[in-house]
Design an enzyme around this catalytic site. Sequence first.
Site, PDB file in Angstrom:
ATOM      1  N   TYR A 295      27.713  12.075   8.464  1.00 48.85           N
ATOM      2  CA  TYR A 295      27.452  12.074   9.912  1.00 48.85           C
ATOM      3  C   TYR A 295      28.743  12.298  10.717  1.00 48.85           C
ATOM      4  CZ  TYR A 295      23.025  10.317   8.175  1.00 48.85           C
ATOM      5  OH  TYR A 295      21.858  10.180   7.485  1.00 48.85           O
TER       6      TYR A 295
ATOM      7  N   LYS B 294      14.796  33.940  11.975  1.00 48.66           N
ATOM      8  CA  LYS B 294      15.209  34.343  10.618  1.00 48.66           C
ATOM      9  C   LYS B 294      14.990  35.843  10.404  1.00 48.66           C
ATOM     10  CE  LYS B 294      16.090  30.081   9.402  1.00 48.66           C
ATOM     11  NZ  LYS B 294      17.492  29.654   9.301  1.00 48.66           N
TER      12      LYS B 294
ATOM     13  N   ARG C 198      24.983  20.769  -1.326  1.00 51.90           N
ATOM     14  CA  ARG C 198      24.691  19.384  -1.674  1.00 51.90           C
ATOM     15  C   ARG C 198      24.942  19.256  -3.176  1.00 51.90           C
ATOM     16  NH1 ARG C 198      20.865  15.444   0.217  1.00 51.90           N
ATOM     17  NH2 ARG C 198      20.492  16.652   2.094  1.00 51.90           N
TER      18      ARG C 198
ATOM     19  N   LYS D 254      22.970  20.909   8.958  1.00 51.30           N
ATOM     20  CA  LYS D 254      23.717  21.799   9.863  1.00 51.30           C
ATOM     21  C   LYS D 254      23.571  21.366  11.322  1.00 51.30           C
ATOM     22  CE  LYS D 254      22.973  26.295   9.444  1.00 51.30           C
ATOM     23  NZ  LYS D 254      21.741  26.490   8.661  1.00 51.30           N
ATOM     24  N   THR D 255      22.332  21.010  11.700  1.00 52.08           N
ATOM     25  CA  THR D 255      22.109  20.623  13.097  1.00 52.08           C
ATOM     26  C   THR D 255      22.921  19.359  13.413  1.00 52.08           C
ATOM     27  OG1 THR D 255      19.925  21.619  12.990  1.00 52.08           O
ATOM     28  CG2 THR D 255      20.316  20.117  14.811  1.00 52.08           C
ATOM     29  N   ASN D 256      22.916  18.403  12.484  1.00 52.17           N
ATOM     30  CA  ASN D 256      23.677  17.169  12.724  1.00 52.17           C
ATOM     31  C   ASN D 256      25.171  17.456  12.859  1.00 52.17           C
ATOM     32  OD1 ASN D 256      21.241  15.940  12.419  1.00 52.17           O
ATOM     33  ND2 ASN D 256      21.702  14.972  10.449  1.00 52.17           N
TER      34      ASN D 256
ATOM     35  N   ARG E  67       8.433  28.058   5.765  1.00 53.40           N
ATOM     36  CA  ARG E  67       8.629  29.472   5.464  1.00 53.40           C
ATOM     37  C   ARG E  67       8.072  29.763   4.073  1.00 53.40           C
ATOM     38  NH1 ARG E  67      13.237  30.492   4.251  1.00 53.40           N
ATOM     39  NH2 ARG E  67      14.324  28.553   4.623  1.00 53.40           N
TER      40      ARG E  67
ATOM     41  N   GLY F 136       9.177  29.493  11.377  1.00 51.57           N
ATOM     42  CA  GLY F 136      10.109  30.325  10.618  1.00 51.57           C
ATOM     43  C   GLY F 136       9.523  31.677  10.234  1.00 51.57           C
TER      44      GLY F 136
ATOM     45  N   ASP G  11      22.371  27.210  13.756  1.00 51.32           N
ATOM     46  CA  ASP G  11      21.696  27.889  12.649  1.00 51.32           C
ATOM     47  C   ASP G  11      22.196  29.309  12.374  1.00 51.32           C
ATOM     48  OD1 ASP G  11      19.688  27.696  10.616  1.00 51.32           O
ATOM     49  OD2 ASP G  11      18.361  28.961  11.797  1.00 51.32           O
TER      50      ASP G  11
ATOM     51  N   HIS H 216      24.024  32.758   8.393  1.00 55.89           N
ATOM     52  CA  HIS H 216      23.261  31.514   8.508  1.00 55.89           C
ATOM     53  C   HIS H 216      24.259  30.364   8.715  1.00 55.89           C
ATOM     54  CE1 HIS H 216      20.062  28.720   6.458  1.00 55.89           C
ATOM     55  NE2 HIS H 216      19.969  28.692   7.759  1.00 55.89           N
TER      56      HIS H 216
ATOM     57  N   ARG I 196       8.809  19.800  13.137  1.00 54.75           N
ATOM     58  CA  ARG I 196       9.924  20.392  13.893  1.00 54.75           C
ATOM     59  C   ARG I 196       9.909  20.033  15.363  1.00 54.75           C
ATOM     60  NH1 ARG I 196      13.623  24.013  11.031  1.00 54.75           N
ATOM     61  NH2 ARG I 196      12.805  23.949   8.920  1.00 54.75           N
TER      62      ARG I 196
ATOM     63  N   TYR J  85       3.477  29.419  11.401  1.00 51.75           N
ATOM     64  CA  TYR J  85       4.627  28.525  11.264  1.00 51.75           C
ATOM     65  C   TYR J  85       5.895  29.176  11.833  1.00 51.75           C
ATOM     66  CZ  TYR J  85       8.651  26.156   9.575  1.00 51.75           C
ATOM     67  OH  TYR J  85       9.864  25.550   9.546  1.00 51.75           O
TER      68      TYR J  85
ATOM     69  N   SER K 148      19.535  25.362   3.878  1.00 57.91           N
ATOM     70  CA  SER K 148      18.584  24.572   4.659  1.00 57.91           C
ATOM     71  C   SER K 148      18.584  23.134   4.137  1.00 57.91           C
ATOM     72  CB  SER K 148      17.173  25.161   4.527  1.00 57.91           C
ATOM     73  OG  SER K 148      17.212  26.546   4.775  1.00 57.91           O
ATOM     74  N   ALA K 149      18.398  22.180   5.055  1.00 59.45           N
ATOM     75  CA  ALA K 149      18.292  20.754   4.707  1.00 59.45           C
ATOM     76  C   ALA K 149      19.600  20.123   4.222  1.00 59.45           C
ATOM     77  CB  ALA K 149      17.183  20.514   3.673  1.00 59.45           C
ATOM     78  N   CYS K 150      20.735  20.638   4.696  1.00 61.38           N
ATOM     79  CA  CYS K 150      22.029  20.015   4.374  1.00 61.38           C
ATOM     80  C   CYS K 150      22.697  19.451   5.632  1.00 61.38           C
ATOM     81  CB  CYS K 150      22.958  21.026   3.711  1.00 61.38           C
ATOM     82  SG  CYS K 150      22.562  21.343   1.985  1.00 61.38           S
TER      83      CYS K 150
ATOM     84  N   ASN L 142      32.270  13.021   9.379  1.00 63.92           N
ATOM     85  CA  ASN L 142      32.665  14.346   8.875  1.00 63.92           C
ATOM     86  C   ASN L 142      33.783  14.959   9.722  1.00 63.92           C
ATOM     87  OD1 ASN L 142      30.784  14.127   6.876  1.00 63.92           O
ATOM     88  ND2 ASN L 142      29.219  15.332   7.929  1.00 63.92           N
TER      89      ASN L 142
HETATM   90  C1  OXD Z   1      15.909  27.047   7.631  1.00 67.28           C
HETATM   91  C2  OXD Z   1      15.690  26.768   9.056  1.00 67.28           C
HETATM   92  O1  OXD Z   1      14.983  26.913   6.831  1.00 67.28           O
HETATM   93  O2  OXD Z   1      16.670  26.864   9.818  1.00 67.28           O
HETATM   94  O3  OXD Z   1      17.041  27.402   7.266  1.00 67.28           O
HETATM   95  O4  OXD Z   1      14.543  26.485   9.449  1.00 67.28           O
HETATM   96 MN    MN Z   2      18.379  27.698   8.890  1.00 64.55          MN
END
Ligand code: OXD
Ligand code: MN
Length: 591
Positions: free
Chosen positions: A499, A206, A406, A252-254, A69, A199, A277, A226, A375, A197, A248-250, A502
């Site tokens: 993981y 988004k 984080r 969430k999906t996991n 993004r 995003g 998300d 979000h 991705r 891309y 982002s990158a913390c 949590n």
């Molecule tokens: C983000 C995503 O960047 O979900 O938050 O791709």
């Molecule tokens: Mn996101």
Amino acid sequence: MIKHKKLHSWVKECAKLCKPDKVVWIDGSEDMRKSLEKQAIATGEIIRLNQKKMPGCLLHRTALNDVARTENLTFICTPTRKEAGPTNNWMPPKEAYKKAGEIFAGSMKGRTMYVIPFSMGPVGSAFSKIGVELTDSIYVVLNMYIMTRVGDKVLECLGDKDDFTKCLHGKAELDIKRRMILHIPQDNTIWSVGSGYGGNVLLGKKCLSLRIASYQAQKEGWLAEHMLILGIEQPNGHIEYIAAAFPSACGKTNLAMLIPPDGLKKKGYKVWTVGDDIAWMRVDSDGCLWAINPEWGFFGVAPGTNKKANFNAVETIKRNTIFTNVLLRPDNTVWWEDGDDPAPKEGIDWRGFPWRPGMLDDDGSPLKGAHPNSRFTAPALQCPSISYRLEQHHGVPISAIIFGGRRAHVAPLVYEAFNWRHGVYIGATMASERTAAQYGKQGEVRRDPMAMLPFCGYNMSKYFKHWLDRGKKMTKPPKIFHANWFRQDKKGNFLWPGYGENLRVLEWILNRCNESVKARKTPIGYVPYPEDIDMTGIKFEKNALKELLDIDPAQWKQEIKAQIEFLETFNEDLPKELLKEHAALKKRFGF
Ligand code: OXD
Ligand code: MN
């Protein structure tokens, strides 16, 4: 089907601007999807992967300068700068249409314009929103088939109503100097040009579900956030739902796809994934907060996805998945760093060049096979832990909201807000340290209120006020918590295993919601007594848990100063209630 006059005249108007050779309406059928896939494979836009090993899977490579993004090229276009607020890039609508219009003009010559009617949320739900995306990219069409509900059924549902978001996307020359992601909330319009891309171009995600939706939510009295949504099923079959916002990158999906750790398995928990998300939440007639996930798929980061981090994601992406910017192995399967397989002896990297392990880039660093932001786009219904409530029009009731970031120090593993207003303060001041995957100095703290900094489609002061007001509408508001899985010891080692473990923290959170455990009252909120976090089945030093839950006044003194410095950037628009919360926090510490 009756032709929707306004929709058709808007499509015509856009076609007049972009001048495609033809216009094709996406009906949502499997036949149409397959035929587009075939076309994209024929032109090389998409590569068909090994169909024996990865049925239905595809690979796409973006342009080299188009891999994430572009927040600096993303604008909120309102009549006044104040409406967009100090955290957004702003452009007046007239200028936005003019500048992007010049790039769009004639940009689809020799191409096809696809018209994708899509629904965010189950088709026909009172809480769903309809959009129509025009695009000259088959890759976008194929991704939208996975991420949203598309086609004739959406048009039928729209009928002759005018409330759909007009989304125009064009690749143009994929030139970063001629790239703009524009949101014009008052016109319910999104224009994205010059990017391919996800995003930036899957406009339901988004752009619509967060930026435009947050603006609409403020007007209509709901929340577009979000956040992941997960359900925890207890042995008696009762399921409680939690929504959680992390930058982002913390992970969430996991977290959304968590599998209970062995030690807790005998308790009989099961985790259900509703979304990873985005959450749309509203106060219902029962005085509780209810949420839907408006998406229908996952657009997740590939590197780091492995069986340990996220077994359910690994299962989800075995079929019918579009991979973007990962490494291609000689057997036409894919690979990425920190996955389950060792590096192949050779392959084609995300840029399309031959790759071998150990190759170095110009700076002498190891050359990655997959881009760090590569991705997967995968159907949510393929996830083994997907909740049947994803398809329910009414969504799920939320018992707890978690804000998190984080932080190597300062923030304990978990704490609970005293009340809604205090919780909003915690969300408004939340922060995360930059990782190597993000621009900027590593370790630098970035304030990211409610993880919405890049996604709030209007003035963030007003957004805070909106959050505070929602609390007043609920008779049974969810409790608000803050979590930090990333605290480190003095040597820089992570103190918490993360993981699946949590779930131990989520269990404490639910116990607090059900008022079945007491907690230690501290200046920042309620913190667990170490013995109330069930550590059955893992080796864990009691001291480590103490350290994880420790609150260091000296560190907090600095933190509170940084919080107010951030809040002051909103000037006189900042709701006074947040200043009161700040003063109360200071007072509780005795600063
Ligand atoms: C983000 C995503 O960047 O979900 O938050 O791709
Ligand atoms: Mn996101």
